[in-house]
Design a protein around this motif. Structure first.
Motif, short mmCIF file in Angstrom:
data_model
loop_
_atom_site.label_atom_id
_atom_site.label_comp_id
_atom_site.label_asym_id
_atom_site.label_seq_id
_atom_site.Cartn_x
_atom_site.Cartn_y
_atom_site.Cartn_z
N GLN A 185 -5.15 8.11 -4.36
CA GLN A 185 -5.86 7.44 -3.28
C GLN A 185 -7.22 7.01 -3.79
OE1 GLN A 185 -5.70 9.50 0.63
NE2 GLN A 185 -4.88 11.20 -0.55
N ALA A 186 -7.72 5.90 -3.25
CA ALA A 186 -9.07 5.44 -3.59
C ALA A 186 -9.62 4.73 -2.36
CB ALA A 186 -9.04 4.49 -4.78
N ALA A 187 -10.93 4.76 -2.23
CA ALA A 187 -11.57 4.09 -1.09
C ALA A 187 -12.93 3.56 -1.49
CB ALA A 187 -11.72 5.07 0.08
N ASP A 188 -13.29 2.44 -0.88
CA ASP A 188 -14.65 1.92 -0.98
C ASP A 188 -15.06 1.46 0.41
OD1 ASP A 188 -13.58 -0.67 -0.60
OD2 ASP A 188 -13.52 -1.07 -2.74
N ALA A 189 -16.11 0.69 0.52
CA ALA A 189 -16.61 0.31 1.83
C ALA A 189 -15.66 -0.62 2.59
CB ALA A 189 -17.98 -0.36 1.69
N ALA A 190 -14.80 -1.34 1.88
CA ALA A 190 -13.96 -2.34 2.53
C ALA A 190 -12.47 -1.98 2.59
CB ALA A 190 -14.11 -3.68 1.82
N PHE A 191 -11.98 -1.14 1.66
CA PHE A 191 -10.55 -0.88 1.59
C PHE A 191 -10.23 0.57 1.25
CE2 PHE A 191 -11.12 -5.33 0.43
CZ PHE A 191 -10.23 -5.94 1.28
N VAL A 192 -9.06 1.01 1.71
CA VAL A 192 -8.45 2.27 1.28
C VAL A 192 -7.14 1.89 0.60
CG1 VAL A 192 -7.41 4.44 2.03
CG2 VAL A 192 -9.45 3.58 3.18
N THR A 193 -6.91 2.44 -0.58
CA THR A 193 -5.68 2.18 -1.32
C THR A 193 -4.94 3.50 -1.54
OG1 THR A 193 -6.69 0.30 -2.45
CG2 THR A 193 -4.68 1.20 -3.43
N VAL A 194 -3.66 3.51 -1.22
CA VAL A 194 -2.81 4.69 -1.42
C VAL A 194 -1.65 4.25 -2.30
CG1 VAL A 194 -1.35 6.41 -0.28
CG2 VAL A 194 -3.42 5.58 0.86
N VAL A 195 -1.36 5.03 -3.37
CA VAL A 195 -0.23 4.71 -4.25
C VAL A 195 0.68 5.91 -4.36
CG1 VAL A 195 -1.49 2.97 -5.58
CG2 VAL A 195 -1.54 5.35 -6.32
N GLY A 196 1.94 5.65 -4.72
CA GLY A 196 2.88 6.74 -4.88
C GLY A 196 4.22 6.26 -5.36
N ASP A 197 5.22 7.13 -5.26
CA ASP A 197 6.57 6.77 -5.65
C ASP A 197 7.54 7.13 -4.53
OD1 ASP A 197 7.46 9.62 -6.21
OD2 ASP A 197 5.92 9.41 -7.75
N TYR A 198 8.73 6.55 -4.61
CA TYR A 198 9.73 6.76 -3.56
C TYR A 198 11.12 6.92 -4.18
CZ TYR A 198 10.91 1.83 -4.22
OH TYR A 198 11.28 0.63 -4.76
N LEU A 199 11.96 7.63 -3.46
CA LEU A 199 13.37 7.77 -3.77
C LEU A 199 14.12 7.75 -2.45
CD1 LEU A 199 15.69 8.22 -5.75
CD2 LEU A 199 15.30 10.67 -5.51
#
Length: 108
Positions: free
Chosen positions: A35-49
């Motif tokens: 996960q990462a965040a700044d003043a304008a956006f939150v980004t979440v990454v991962g994997d799926y099955l």
């Protein structure tokens, strides 16, 4: 979607995949790996099955990575929006079919 009681970064999911006139239920797991965040956006990454139910040549498993970007309303952005993208492969149960996959949705 239901968050795992043992691991807060894992979510049990279910749904349906549709190709032409073939709709198949699936169950699976989304795992958040960053996960990462700044003043304008939150980004979440991962994997799926995701595993389709049933048997036959046209049932199989989706696997790969996902990315979710959520905007944070503020001075520059007036409304919240998000984009979700899944990139990976679908492989049938007997291994005779293998396709690249990519799907996404976006809300303004």
């Amino acid at each position: 979607m239901k968050q795992s009681a043992e691991n807060k970064n894992k979510y049990n999911v279910s749904g349906y995949s549709t190709v032409r006139n073939n709709t198949t239920p699936f169950r699976g797991l989304l795992s958040i790996t960053g996960q990462a965040a700044d003043a304008a956006f939150v980004t979440v990454v991962g994997d799926y099955l995701l595993t389709e139910e049933g048997s036959g040549k046209h049932t199989g498993r989706f696997s790969g990575d996902f990315k979710i970007i959520i905007s944070i309303p503020g001075e520059e952005l007036r409304t919240r929006s998000h984009q979700t993208e899944f990139t990976g492969t679908w492989r049938n149960n007997d291994g005779t079919l293998d396709f690249k996959t990519n799907w996404k949705n976006q809300l303004p």
